[in-house]
Enzyme design. Structure first.
Site, mmCIF file in Angstrom:
data_model
loop_
_atom_site.group_PDB
_atom_site.id
_atom_site.type_symbol
_atom_site.label_atom_id
_atom_site.label_comp_id
_atom_site.label_asym_id
_atom_site.label_seq_id
_atom_site.Cartn_x
_atom_site.Cartn_y
_atom_site.Cartn_z
ATOM 1 N N GLU A 286 -10.633 10.866 18.191
ATOM 2 C CA GLU A 286 -10.609 12.156 17.255
ATOM 3 C C GLU A 286 -11.813 12.661 16.631
ATOM 4 O O GLU A 286 -11.963 12.742 15.355
ATOM 5 C CB GLU A 286 -9.679 11.939 16.050
ATOM 6 C CG GLU A 286 -8.229 11.108 16.796
ATOM 7 C CD GLU A 286 -7.001 11.081 15.699
ATOM 8 O OE1 GLU A 286 -7.482 10.768 14.590
ATOM 9 O OE2 GLU A 286 -5.892 11.308 15.996
ATOM 10 N N ASP A 367 1.672 8.176 18.597
ATOM 11 C CA ASP A 367 0.823 7.997 16.997
ATOM 12 C C ASP A 367 2.237 7.869 16.065
ATOM 13 O O ASP A 367 2.546 8.849 15.392
ATOM 14 C CB ASP A 367 0.236 9.280 16.636
ATOM 15 C CG ASP A 367 -0.730 9.177 15.536
ATOM 16 O OD1 ASP A 367 -0.874 8.016 15.175
ATOM 17 O OD2 ASP A 367 -1.072 10.057 14.829
ATOM 18 N N GLU A 395 3.875 8.073 7.574
ATOM 19 C CA GLU A 395 3.221 9.341 7.973
ATOM 20 C C GLU A 395 4.134 10.240 8.487
ATOM 21 O O GLU A 395 4.174 11.648 8.097
ATOM 22 C CB GLU A 395 1.942 9.041 8.650
ATOM 23 C CG GLU A 395 1.358 10.290 9.328
ATOM 24 C CD GLU A 395 0.010 10.087 10.048
ATOM 25 O OE1 GLU A 395 -0.387 8.867 10.292
ATOM 26 O OE2 GLU A 395 -0.560 10.788 10.620
HETATM 27 C C1 GCU Z 1 -3.320 9.404 13.013
HETATM 28 C C2 GCU Z 1 -3.580 10.008 11.587
HETATM 29 C C3 GCU Z 1 -4.943 9.948 11.070
HETATM 30 C C4 GCU Z 1 -5.604 8.681 11.375
HETATM 31 C C5 GCU Z 1 -5.573 8.169 12.959
HETATM 32 C C6 GCU Z 1 -5.621 6.951 13.208
HETATM 33 O O1 GCU Z 1 -3.756 10.438 13.725
HETATM 34 O O2 GCU Z 1 -2.800 11.552 11.213
HETATM 35 O O3 GCU Z 1 -4.848 10.353 9.740
HETATM 36 O O4 GCU Z 1 -6.976 8.818 11.273
HETATM 37 O O5 GCU Z 1 -4.178 8.571 13.057
HETATM 38 O O6 GCU Z 1 -4.912 6.055 13.235
HETATM 39 O O7 GCU Z 1 -6.832 6.786 13.336
#
Ligand code: GCU
Length: 683
Positions: A286, A367, A395
């Protein structure tokens, strides 16, 4: 007192009748203030005082009358050499309890184990059981960590918590470590009582500034308030820190200057915190930097840290949540699938990691969805140990505004048999290290408590934290058994209170799945705006690779090998064959693995679309009953907690209707297929 959660030590009914079965004094063996055995002595005094109104004192040597003796096995055997033979084998953190006519012996393999034993004894007597028993308890796995996604700073000022629904960070404020760490100490106490041995305090999306000398001093203060509870501190790292903070022009993991820089960081941290647990690293995920930025492997990245920790005895939890959201294009590529990423990236690396590297794997390949198959990566790592990453903070599961008791979901995942080499291979046997024999394995739970006096934002959500610790210690425990314990410790012994909380909790995950996303389609939340509330439309075309591929006639991700993304083929043959085939794929994962017409018949005989309609009505109807059930408890628990929970349940009941109607209307609009019962449509 919400802060005390399940450690309230509220008076046990009929307490005075039991005084004779309790110790009259506490003896601690080799206790040093600020360390767990000393804490254990204090907890026994506070606990027996609160639960039974019996005032105990801590004695140095054996006083007259019944005693509770607490310490490590070695301290005990030093004093009583002849007792050694009768003692059981304990693994690290394990404990032994012997209760006999008011005399209590609590021995830990280490100091932490002794404290766990004291908490266990207190939990047993808090539940009203003062009879004699002997117990040997060893944890199922050595790594039982908690992750907090706390930010150092937020817009330069606050300490927010990513995906946290219980207020600001208890650790950070304004880019620094808080002066007052009282809450951090209280948190450690709760965690110790459920067997958690480490906390990573800062977000996986780590800020490099956590490693300034001033902040390292602050981290040492956090470790100081954890230490009395045997909770070790872990730190999340930003892979680019050598550049961002160190002023180097690279963060290439194979560059000498980078290696030296990280060694200096480890040395400096351990100088301040000799018992630090280690690191947690999110890399190449990400948008986060990582070794692949320099065409190095994930093993090169993990080993860089592992080697700097080895002289100090630390370990690194390296996350498997690796994927590049910029490379995913749904419209152009039928075979694109984020679910494939982890196994693809870790392919061939199993024997490349240093011994103190543990791979931290989210339970499912996407996720934290309401229903996911177990991540196939667990079957690919046989030499390298793994932890399963569970999410206590809800979440995608209602963000603590909805009650969702997660133990039943976790149990299903842990009990799932992955059939490696056609042999029994449950997830729990893999993360305990039993299946493949690795030493470092276990559990990581994303908790995200905050400054709210309920910790998680909701009283009932705390059963999830409790259950997480209990299952990490012993995954054989049942969801209802854990819940019963938690309810007694939190709300007392009233049978109606138990019946109501059990009914609501046990129906909550199925209900949430029914109204938020069934048949393995994922939780149909808004994918861009905070992962909250229904927005099925956002589940396609997004760059995050969380797709349903819904069109006017069909829905679901084709993850077969013969025609789809090939994901099913990442499992061992028996499991791969089950998921490859529509007939053998369970209904609750049908749309995870297959792309089918809305009219596809399920094993239940219903069509996919009719199942959608019915499940949404059923799940939201269940949520309505939570309110009336809870209202039966008026006057039976304190007003504050009664109203706090009621407010949330009323909200959940309403929001479940929003879910029902949004999702049903969305798929009616797409498919044009009427509901057989005439509830959905153009009214
Ligand atoms: C999910 C979550 C993020 C987090 C990511 C992770 O995508 O929404 O906020 O950073 O997981 O686990 O690294």
């Amino acid at each position: 007192d919400g802060l005390a959660a399940w450690l309230r030590y509220a008076r046990v009914p009929g307490a005075s009748r039991h005084l004779g079965k309790l110790p009259s004094a506490v003896v601690t063996l080799n206790a040093t203030k600020g360390y767990p055995v000393h804490t254990a002595g204090q907890e026994l005094v506070d606990g027996i005082g609160g639960l039974f109104g019996k005032k105990l004192t801590v004695a140095k040597s054996k006083p007259k009358g019944t005693t509770a003796t607490v310490g490590t096995v070695s301290a005990y055997v030093d004093k009583n050499p002849s007792a050694a033979k009768g003692l059981p084998d304990l693994v690290e953190d394990g404990f032994y309890l012997k209760i006999s006519k008011g005399n209590v012996l609590i021995l830990g393999q280490n100091e932490r184990g002794a404290l766990y034993g004291a908490f266990h004894y207190l939990s047993v007597i808090a539940q009203g059981n003062v009879s004699d028993f002997t117990l040997t308890s060893n944890p199922d796995a050595p790594v039982r960590w908690v992750n907090q996604w706390d930010n150092m700073q937020d817009g330069g000022t606050h300490g927010s918590v990513e995906r946290g629904y219980g207020g600001d960070s208890i650790f950070f404020w304004d880019g620094h470590i808080r002066e007052d760490l009282t809450r951090a100490g209280q948190y450690a106490r709760l965690l110790a009582s459920i067997g958690i041995n480490a906390v990573v305090a800062n977000n996986v999306n780590a800020n490099a500034s956590i490693l300034t000398p001033e902040n390292m001093d602050g981290l040492a203060r956090i470790a100081d308030v954890f230490r009395p509870y045997g909770v070790q501190l872990g730190v999340s790292l930003n892979f680019a820190a050598p550049q961002l903070l160190g002023g180097l022009d690279t963060f290439d993991p194979l560059d000498k200057a980078v290696v030296n820089w990280w060694q200096g960081i480890a040395d400096n941290l351990y100088k301040r915190i000799p018992d630090m647990a280690g690191y947690l690293v999110k890399a190449n995920s990400e948008g986060q930097p990582g070794p692949m930025t320099y065409n190095r492997t994930l093993a090169d990245g993990a080993n860089l840290f592992a080697r700097t920790l080895q002289p100090h005895g630390g370990i690194i939890l390296f996350r498997a949540f690796v994927y590049d959201h910029r490379s995913l294009n749904q419209t152009l590529d039928w075979k694109a699938d984020r679910a494939n990423a982890a196994v693809d990236y870790f392919d061939g690396l199993d024997d490349k990691f240093e011994d103190n590297v543990v791979i931290q794997i989210k339970y499912g390949p996407i996720d934290f969805q309401v229903r996911e198959p177990v991540s196939p990566l667990f079957t690919h790592l046989r030499r390298t140990g793994a932890t399963v990453e569970l999410q206590i903070t809800q979440e995608y599961l209602g963000q603590q505004a909805h009650v969702v008791y997660l133990a039943p979901m976790w149990k299903e995942l842990l009990d799932f048999d992955l059939r490696v080499d056609s042999k029994p291979s449950t997830l729990k046997s893999i993360v305990s290290g039993k299946r493949f024999g690795q030493k470092l394995t276990g559990y990581a739970g994303v908790v995200n408590v905050g400054t709210n006096t309920t910790w998680l934002g909701s009283h009932l959500a705390m059963s999830n934290l409790y259950a997480y610790g209990k299952l990490a210690w012993d995954p054989e425990q049942t969801s209802t058994g854990i819940l019963k314990e938690w309810t007694t410790l939190t709300f007392g012994h009233d049978k109606l209170v138990h019946d109501v909380i059990t009914k609501i909790s046990m129906e909550s995950w199925p209900a949430y799945e029914d109204y938020s996303g069934n048949l393995g389609i994922q939780t149909l939340t808004d994918i861009l705006l905070g992962h909250y509330g229904p927005n099925p439309g956002s589940q396609d075309g997004n760059p995050w690779g969380q797709w349903t591929r819904a069109d006017d006639d069909t829905i679901g991700m084709d993850r077969t090998v013969w025609n789809g993304t090939g994901f099913a083929g990442q499992y061992p043959p028996e499991i791969a064959a089950m998921y490859e085939n529509i007939e053998t794929t369970p209904d609750n994962l049908l749309l995870w693995f297959h792309h089918v017409p809305y009219t596809q018949k399920l094993k239940s005989g219903k069509t996919v679309i009719q199942h959608f309609y019915d499940a949404h009505y059923k799940g939201s109807a269940t949520a309505q009953t939570f309110v009336t059930l809870w209202e039966k408890l008026k006057g039976r628990i304190d007003k504050e907690r009664y109203e706090h929970v009621l407010f949330r349940l009323i909200y959940q009941a309403g929001h479940s209707l929003v879910w029902r109607d949004s999702v049903n209307q969305f798929y009616f609009n797409k498919s044009g297929i009427p509901d057989e019962l005439g509830r959905v449509g153009n009214h």
